[in-house]
Write an enzyme that holds these catalytic residues in place. Structure first.
Site, PDB file in Angstrom:
ATOM      1  N   SER A 205     -20.578  -9.256 -16.888  1.00 19.37           N
ATOM      2  CA  SER A 205     -20.304  -8.970 -15.873  1.00 19.37           C
ATOM      3  C   SER A 205     -21.844  -8.929 -14.985  1.00 19.37           C
ATOM      4  O   SER A 205     -22.783  -7.978 -16.368  1.00 19.37           O
ATOM      5  CB  SER A 205     -19.566  -8.193 -14.977  1.00 19.37           C
ATOM      6  OG  SER A 205     -19.604  -6.902 -15.256  1.00 19.37           O
TER       7      SER A 205
ATOM      8  N   LYS B 265     -19.721  -3.317 -30.886  1.00 19.53           N
ATOM      9  CA  LYS B 265     -18.665  -3.074 -29.254  1.00 19.53           C
ATOM     10  C   LYS B 265     -18.023  -3.882 -28.611  1.00 19.53           C
ATOM     11  O   LYS B 265     -18.382  -4.770 -28.120  1.00 19.53           O
ATOM     12  CB  LYS B 265     -19.698  -2.030 -28.640  1.00 19.53           C
ATOM     13  CG  LYS B 265     -18.450  -0.319 -28.080  1.00 19.53           C
ATOM     14  CD  LYS B 265     -17.524  -1.184 -27.359  1.00 19.53           C
ATOM     15  CE  LYS B 265     -17.555  -1.801 -25.792  1.00 19.53           C
ATOM     16  NZ  LYS B 265     -16.218  -1.828 -25.472  1.00 19.53           N
TER      17      LYS B 265
ATOM     18  N   CYS C 298     -17.669 -18.143 -18.727  1.00 19.01           N
ATOM     19  CA  CYS C 298     -19.105 -18.228 -17.779  1.00 19.01           C
ATOM     20  C   CYS C 298     -19.102 -19.436 -17.844  1.00 19.01           C
ATOM     21  O   CYS C 298     -19.973 -19.298 -16.819  1.00 19.01           O
ATOM     22  CB  CYS C 298     -19.866 -16.879 -18.608  1.00 19.01           C
ATOM     23  SG  CYS C 298     -20.141 -17.317 -20.262  1.00 19.01           S
TER      24      CYS C 298
ATOM     25  N   GLU D 242     -12.999  -3.692 -25.823  1.00 21.06           N
ATOM     26  CA  GLU D 242     -11.086  -2.506 -25.837  1.00 21.06           C
ATOM     27  C   GLU D 242      -9.934  -3.568 -25.379  1.00 21.06           C
ATOM     28  O   GLU D 242      -8.853  -3.204 -25.839  1.00 21.06           O
ATOM     29  CB  GLU D 242     -11.675  -1.721 -25.444  1.00 21.06           C
ATOM     30  CG  GLU D 242     -10.849  -1.417 -24.273  1.00 21.06           C
ATOM     31  CD  GLU D 242     -12.406  -1.704 -23.116  1.00 21.06           C
ATOM     32  OE1 GLU D 242     -12.497  -1.583 -21.525  1.00 21.06           O
ATOM     33  OE2 GLU D 242     -13.308  -2.200 -23.695  1.00 21.06           O
TER      34      GLU D 242
ATOM     35  N   PHE E  89     -14.346  -9.847 -23.719  1.00 21.25           N
ATOM     36  CA  PHE E  89     -12.813 -10.595 -24.040  1.00 21.25           C
ATOM     37  C   PHE E  89     -13.051 -11.405 -23.522  1.00 21.25           C
ATOM     38  O   PHE E  89     -12.074 -11.931 -24.398  1.00 21.25           O
ATOM     39  CB  PHE E  89     -11.372  -9.531 -22.467  1.00 21.25           C
ATOM     40  CG  PHE E  89     -12.091 -10.268 -21.887  1.00 21.25           C
ATOM     41  CD1 PHE E  89     -11.601 -11.481 -21.543  1.00 21.25           C
ATOM     42  CD2 PHE E  89     -12.189  -9.698 -20.329  1.00 21.25           C
ATOM     43  CE1 PHE E  89     -10.790 -12.072 -19.995  1.00 21.25           C
ATOM     44  CE2 PHE E  89     -12.308  -9.884 -19.107  1.00 21.25           C
ATOM     45  CZ  PHE E  89     -11.647 -11.423 -18.881  1.00 21.25           C
TER      46      PHE E  89
ATOM     47  N   GLU F 119     -18.115 -14.476  -8.836  1.00 20.60           N
ATOM     48  CA  GLU F 119     -17.260 -14.458 -10.045  1.00 20.60           C
ATOM     49  C   GLU F 119     -16.153 -14.334 -10.154  1.00 20.60           C
ATOM     50  O   GLU F 119     -15.693 -13.194  -9.788  1.00 20.60           O
ATOM     51  CB  GLU F 119     -18.198 -14.220 -11.071  1.00 20.60           C
ATOM     52  CG  GLU F 119     -17.725 -14.953 -12.312  1.00 20.60           C
ATOM     53  CD  GLU F 119     -18.100 -14.526 -13.519  1.00 20.60           C
ATOM     54  OE1 GLU F 119     -18.794 -15.004 -14.472  1.00 20.60           O
ATOM     55  OE2 GLU F 119     -18.627 -13.159 -13.402  1.00 20.60           O
TER      56      GLU F 119
END
Length: 500
Positions: A227, A174, A282, A177, A150, A383
């Site tokens: 992740s 993909k 990240c 969402e 995201f 994280e």
């Protein structure tokens, strides 16, 4: 009326058939603005089938045709920068200038893909034996898929699909969402640029869609950014199904500050790298390691700068930092701050209760700064993916390097110093895939590859750059002998081929 985001299959919008939808919120207000259709297994199969059908011709298309389409796509991206950035801000929440920067970094990879002809050049060795030539070529894999996070709904997909389709593959994306609209906008622009139907497809959804891509026999490779636990799952599952995998995981990026560093520059860098995009990167710096007696002064300089950051809606041009993606994520990030003191950290700034006037239902969190953080504290080991910066204290350079190298993550790291010898030693000794010297976020330019070490990367290839081209192609070696017109009749020879 709430917007509906559907799928993009075979060059057109396809309405979701599952009847299951996920909510997409405006992070600044907390209001649901969009419902995104979740794909069934059959819908994923339809996208893969469209990609497989398109590959029959796209995989044999000329490099000139692919480059021409990508050049047109690049021009359309450039012309639609603001529109794409507005979509990102509306669903992710990052400020408009940050969203524009994301689009610009994605454009770098599109530009790299436009010049793919150079990257796909083969090799030729002549006369390896009498009238025998050997050539090496690279060919596309077929249908490949990308599963993206995201935090960068435009940039990370563009780290994948431009190179993949430039190499002759077809692609199924993909996206997250949580902010799916950007992916559909990219699909529309690709179609406008002349990309044949089925070469690029988008299926929205959750674990059902992901798992089907991981097991589908016609999907040859999977690219993932997210992740570490999910990256490990993606790598294990897709590999078990015989697929090529590049799965980029999480991070705990450290910034080592030596006593000789320019502390004002280091503080500027720490604040920018820790709190930009609300820490949802990240490559964010989430741990500053202060060496020697500079700790107190450095923390004070960071605090002074952090307190001045203006937090507000991403579409407000005066905002420097926006909200977090969801209320659930906001609450999780806040928990690391509220629990820090009990784990031995000193809370210098606590942003856990922050709100913005007039937008009280938004997913707000303020700037948090934790000092003297123990390595056992969850704020350090996990994280966080939010605007929380931990400062750790060590006495020597060697202690700092040992601390950083003991982390299970190895994505990116940085050193701030005026000493070239120390910087050179650091870049050789540190166990991370990307290193910055007086650069806090060392994200490589498009023609160098991005990727970490240890639990930050699962698979053998980094993303984009030369590694990206190699990931989306496979090598073939051709050995050729042509008879000379002056030769006599051939004869059977059961021995080893002679090469001398």
């Amino acid at each position: 009326m709430t917007k509906i985001v559907n799928h993009w299959i075979g060059g057109k919008t396809v309405e979701g058939a599952s009847g299951t939808y996920g909510p997409v919120t405006d992070p600044a207000t907390g209001a649901v603005t969009t419902n995104v259709a979740f794909a069934t297994v059959d819908e994923v199969d339809a996208a893969v089938a469209a990609a497989k059908d398109a590959y029959a011709t796209w995989g044999k298309s000329s490099l000139a045709k692919r480059s021409t389409i990508l050049f047109k796509f690049r021009a359309l991206l450039d012309a639609n920068r603001d529109a794409i950035a507005e979509l990102i801000t509306a669903e992710h929440g990052k400020v408009h200038s940050d969203a524009l920067g994301e689009v610009a970094r994605g454009l770098e990879i599109v530009e790299l893909a436009c010049g793919i002809t150079v990257q796909l050049k083969g090799e030729l060795s002549t006369e390896v034996a009498s009238r025998v030539d050997v050539s090496s070529i690279r060919q596309p894999l077929g249908v490949v898929a990308g599963i993206t996070p995201f935090n960068f709904p435009a940039m990370v997909p563009m780290w994948m699909f431009p190179l993949a389709i430039a190499c002759g593959n077809t692609f199924v994306l993909k996206p997250s969402e949580k902010d799916p609209s950007t992916a559909l906008k990219l699909a529309e622009l690709l179609s406008e640029a002349g990309l044949p139907d089925g070469v690029f497809n988008v299926v929205n959804g959750d674990k059902v869609a992901v798992d089907r891509l991981l097991e589908h026999p016609d999907v040859k490779a999977i690219s993932f950014v997210g992740s570490t636990p999910i990256a490990r799952y993606i790598h294990t599952t897709a590999s078990a199904n015989g697929k090529r995998v590049q799965a980029l995981g999480g991070a705990k990026n450290h910034m080592l500050v030596l006593p000789d560093a320019d502390l004002d520059s280091a503080a500027d860098a720490a604040v920018s790298a820790a709190y930009g995009s609300a820490g949802e990167r990240c490559m964010a710096i989430s741990a500053v390691v202060a060496v020697g007696a500079i700790g107190d002064e450095l923390v004070e300089k960071i605090r002074e700068r952090a307190e001045k950051i203006k937090i507000g809606p991403g579409n407000d041009p005066t905002s420097e930092m926006g909200p977090l993606i969801t209320a659930v994520h906001r609450d999780k990030v806040a928990s690391y701050v509220t629990g820090a003191a009990a784990e031995g950290a000193e809370v210098v700034l606590d942003g856990s209760g922050y709100t913005v006037e007039g937008f009280e239902d938004g997913h707000w969190i303020g700037i948090s700064l934790l000092d003297k953080v123990p390595t056992s504290a969850k704020a350090y080991t996990d994280e966080i993916f939010g605007p929380v910066l931990c400062v750790l204290r060590v006495d020597t350079y060697d202690e700092g390097v040992a601390l950083i190298n003991s982390s299970p993550f190895g994505n990116g790291t940085a050193i701030f110093t005026r000493d070239g010898g120390a910087a050179r030693r650091f870049q050789m000794e540190i166990e991370a895939g990307m290193v910055g010297v007086n650069v806090p976020i060392p994200v490589p330019v498009g023609y160098h590859s991005f990727g970490g070490w240890k639990d930050s990367l699962f698979g053998d290839h980094h993303i984009y750059g030369n590694d990206g081209t190699h990931f989306y192609t496979r090598g073939k070696v051709v050995t050729t002998r042509w008879p000379d017109p002056a030769d006599g009749p051939s004869a059977v020879d059961l021995g080893f081929p002679r090469n001398h």
